[in-house]
Scaffold this active site. Sequence first.
Site, mmCIF file in Angstrom:
data_model
loop_
_atom_site.group_PDB
_atom_site.id
_atom_site.type_symbol
_atom_site.label_atom_id
_atom_site.label_comp_id
_atom_site.label_asym_id
_atom_site.label_seq_id
_atom_site.Cartn_x
_atom_site.Cartn_y
_atom_site.Cartn_z
ATOM 1 C CE LYS A 1 37.927 42.413 36.542
ATOM 2 N NZ LYS A 1 37.039 41.570 37.354
HETATM 3 C C1 E4P Z 1 36.757 42.670 40.780
HETATM 4 O O1 E4P Z 1 36.651 42.938 39.613
HETATM 5 C C2 E4P Z 1 36.842 41.304 41.299
HETATM 6 O O2 E4P Z 1 35.940 40.495 40.568
HETATM 7 C C3 E4P Z 1 36.427 41.172 42.737
HETATM 8 O O3 E4P Z 1 36.121 42.402 43.333
HETATM 9 C C4 E4P Z 1 37.270 40.253 43.541
HETATM 10 O O4 E4P Z 1 36.730 40.184 44.838
HETATM 11 P P1 E4P Z 1 37.092 39.027 45.860
HETATM 12 O O5 E4P Z 1 38.427 39.332 46.445
HETATM 13 O O6 E4P Z 1 36.008 39.095 46.887
HETATM 14 O O7 E4P Z 1 37.095 37.737 45.091
#
Ligand code: E4P
Length: 224
Positions: A83
């Site tokens: 990522k």
């Molecule tokens: C995705 O990969 C992220 O980890 C996640 O969806 C972020 O979500 P949030 O905005 O609820 O922190």
Amino acid sequence: MDIYIDTANLDDIKEAASYGILDGVTTNPSLVAKEGVDFHDRLSEICEVVDGPVSAEVVSIEHDGMIAEAMELTKIAKNIVIKLPCITEGLKACKTLSDEGIKTNMTLCFQPLQALMVAKAGAFLVSPFLGRIDDIGGDGMELIQQIRQVYDNYGYQTKILSASIRHPLHMVQAAMIGSDVATVPLKVIQQFMKHPLTASGLEAFLADWDRAQAILKSNQPAMA
Ligand code: E4P
């Protein structure tokens, strides 16, 4: 549509896996920090539970550091997906890793041109954070729609991973637009099979059944 769970909590991952619908996992530095465990150890535990893509995020913000971290992370298991943030250095790292056959998930995507660029660099997944756009008064779902159209216009194979999903309506809308994947926290996944009419209907069916059984039983002649 693939469903990933958005967490680094092993119990939540095991619970979602037990439903038989879990296709992958996304983690991020904040989610891992919440668990207070070693990142690599936890990733290895997650990969023992889930065969599908498990996203592991780098914390370097320049190309070489990202690649060095990615090389260590990919040693953990064959289903690790790297990522990377949607910044220029992340784009360069995406191209380097994609050329090496290493899968990437381009995160923190907030506008369609980021999605276009990472698709050109060979990203496996792009993660538009729709909930965070809604949080500041924008329309996160519009971004998913824009990316879907851009990818379909040119036949890009990068999968759209709707992220930052806050409630079931987000999921319904993402599915209707044709998002390839959604990553969702356990508490939201658990709402997907719930409806008050299902609960009240089931309660009535079971009560009627019990009543009928009791009547049948009371009509049976007593044993001599
Ligand atoms: C995705 O990969 C992220 O980890 C996640 O969806 C972020 O979500 P949030 O905005 O609820 O922190």
